[in-house]
Write a protein that holds these residues in place. Structure first.
Motif, PDB file in Angstrom:
ATOM      1  N   ASN A 264       1.044  -0.622   0.159  1.00  0.00           N
ATOM      2  CA  ASN A 264      -0.226  -0.364   0.075  1.00  0.00           C
ATOM      3  C   ASN A 264       1.083   1.647  -0.231  1.00  0.00           C
ATOM      4  N   ASP A 265       2.146   1.189  -0.017  1.00  0.00           N
ATOM      5  CA  ASP A 265       2.940   2.430  -0.243  1.00  0.00           C
ATOM      6  C   ASP A 265       2.672   2.885  -1.784  1.00  0.00           C
ATOM      7  N   ALA A 266       2.199   3.840  -1.542  1.00  0.00           N
ATOM      8  CA  ALA A 266       2.024   5.255  -3.019  1.00  0.00           C
ATOM      9  C   ALA A 266       3.180   5.317  -3.754  1.00  0.00           C
ATOM     10  N   SER A 267       4.109   5.936  -2.824  1.00  0.00           N
ATOM     11  CA  SER A 267       5.055   6.399  -2.862  1.00  0.00           C
ATOM     12  C   SER A 267       5.919   5.929  -4.212  1.00  0.00           C
ATOM     13  N   LEU A 268       6.164   4.365  -4.568  1.00  0.00           N
ATOM     14  CA  LEU A 268       7.189   3.416  -4.794  1.00  0.00           C
ATOM     15  C   LEU A 268       6.982   3.589  -6.137  1.00  0.00           C
ATOM     16  N   ASN A 269       7.939   4.199  -7.161  1.00  0.00           N
ATOM     17  CA  ASN A 269       7.033   3.988  -8.465  1.00  0.00           C
ATOM     18  C   ASN A 269       6.633   2.613  -9.009  1.00  0.00           C
ATOM     19  N   ARG A 270       6.221   2.970 -10.211  1.00  0.00           N
ATOM     20  CA  ARG A 270       5.847   1.772 -11.677  1.00  0.00           C
ATOM     21  C   ARG A 270       5.927   1.918 -12.520  1.00  0.00           C
ATOM     22  N   PHE A 271       6.502   1.231 -13.504  1.00  0.00           N
ATOM     23  CA  PHE A 271       6.491   1.187 -14.784  1.00  0.00           C
ATOM     24  C   PHE A 271       4.896   0.416 -15.146  1.00  0.00           C
TER      25      PHE A 271
END
Length: 428
Positions: A264-271
């Motif tokens: 639930n960590d919305a700060s993580l970037n992802r492609f």
């Protein structure tokens, strides 16, 4: 156990092995009607006999259902990866939601680094092993450059001490502690591809977190080889291929682990990609990426059904044998016996022609035993292959032999040692 270097002793060990019948579940390469002693499972595992059957099921689904196969049949492709997740999780010590089969190893490493390597002016460095597999080196170097940093400044490689071949855990931990406030990520292999050293993953993870960094592992040579407890060790992320100790076929589908604390960590970037979108709303085709909860949210492209079928075939055999508990016990004894047999060869030669560089401590190794041939190394390797013993050659002088507990026998180990001794008399 007191070993003996003779055929009868090895055969008696096999008779006492409760896993001896697992060998019958695999197909061995054959040349001139004679099967190989196969000691290269660290590079490519053998084909499970059930692989064709499992693959045929999906080929028949494709034939009979065509596009409806995504939602119809006994194992709709839309949800097929979930069957694998249940079987994958015990192999790496994870919760089912924390793992997902997808892509290939280095692709997954890049995707995970997008999320877990987020450098800033203070913390931008990555700590890794100096002897990591080249694809890891290339991936890490390119990620560092992508973020605008110089690899010479941003990558810290931990090397063995002069004259040594393996890394000391205390040296790894010392570097992490010394560089603590500069580190964004600690990224190690689980088992080193060249030496077969199994790193102290819990200690590395703990030290990395204490320093304020995230910690990940490439488990290409660890998953399916040694017992792992990624969730309990608090590892942040990991990835692995399936074609080595997990026997899922050349270029087989890979897997990832993401610890549930990051879900639930919305700060993580992802492609992002369509297949990582929230499953219940995926076919609404709406803008704005909303990830599926868990490791599934790191998916990009849709399920690779045929490679997953081959992985599924192999995972069923791990499930059959009870995963790694009994396999690990056999593996430790197999490698101990290989150490013993090689030592006996050196004793008969009169000097250390074959130097073992894999750690002898059981907690520091998996199935692989790496040997430096002091002279005529490639000639020895080629002669082993000519005589139906197939290991692996690494420049400039290393022969890797991996007795895999799922399908190798103690007689395999004895006969390999006997052949090495016989070849020594003609080559040296």
């Amino acid at each position: 156990m007191k070993f003996e270097n003779n055929l009868l002793f090895s055969q008696n060990l096999d008779l006492a092995d409760p896993l001896r019948t697992m060998r019958d579940d695999y197909l061995f390469p054959v040349l001139n009607n004679k099967p190989f002693i196969y000691l290269c499972g660290n590079s490519l595992g053998l084909q499970p006999k059930v692989a064709k059957e499992v693959l045929d099921v999906q080929l028949n689904n494709w034939q009979n259902l065509a596009v409806e196969g995504w939602f119809e049949g006994n194992s709709p492709w839309m949800f097929y990866h979930k069957e694998l997740k249940k079987l994958m999780a015990p192999l790496v010590g994870a919760k089912v939601a924390e793992v997902c089969p997808m892509n290939t190893l280095t692709v997954n490493l890049h995707l995970l680094m997008v999320s877990f390597y987020q450098p800033n002016d203070k913390r931008f460095k990555i700590i890794m092993e100096a002897g990591a597999f080249p694809s890891d080196q290339y991936a890490i170097e390119s990620q560092v450059r992508f973020h605008g940093y110089d690899p010479k400044e941003a990558i810290i490689e931990v090397k063995p001490r002069d004259g040594e071949y393996i890394l000391r855990t205390e040296d790894i931990l010392q570097v992490i502690e010394a560089k603590g406030d500069e580190i964004a990520l600690v990224l190690f292999g689980g088992v080193n591809y060249f030496t077969g050293q199994w790193f102290d993953m819990p200690a590395i993870t703990k030290a990395g977190h204490k320093a304020g960094a995230l910690v990940g592992f490439d488990l290409a040579h660890a998953a399916g080889n040694v017992p792992l407890s990624l969730h309990d060790w608090d590892v942040d992320f990991a990835c692995w291929c399936s074609y080595k100790y997990q026997n899922a076929g050349p270029g087989g589908i890979a897997g990832i682990f993401v610890h549930e604390k990051h879900f639930n960590d919305a700060s993580l970037n992802r492609f992002a990609g369509w297949w990582g979108y929230n499953e219940s709303n995926r076919f609404k085709m709406e803008k704005g990426f909303v990830p599926e909860l868990g490791a599934d949210g790191w998916q990009v492209s849709c399920t690779q059904v045929m490679p997953m079928a081959l992985y599924h075939a192999s995972l069923q055999l791990f499930d059959k044998v009870g995963y790694l508990t009994s396999l690990r016990e056999k593996s430790k004894t197999l490698t101990e016996y290989l150490f013993y047999v090689i030592d006996e060869v050196n004793t008969n030669i009169g000097y250390e022609q074959f130097k073992i560089i894999t750690p002898r401590g059981q907690a520091d190794r998996g199935a692989q035993v790496s040997i430096i041939a002091k002279s005529h190394g490639k000639e020895f390797f080629d002669k082993l292959v000519e005589n139906h013993v197939l290991g692996d050659w690494r420049e400039p002088n290393v022969i890797r032999l991996s007795p895999v507990p799922m399908y190798n026998s103690f007689e395999d180990v004895y006969r390999t040692g006997a052949l090495l001794l016989s070849l020594s008399k003609s080559i040296l």
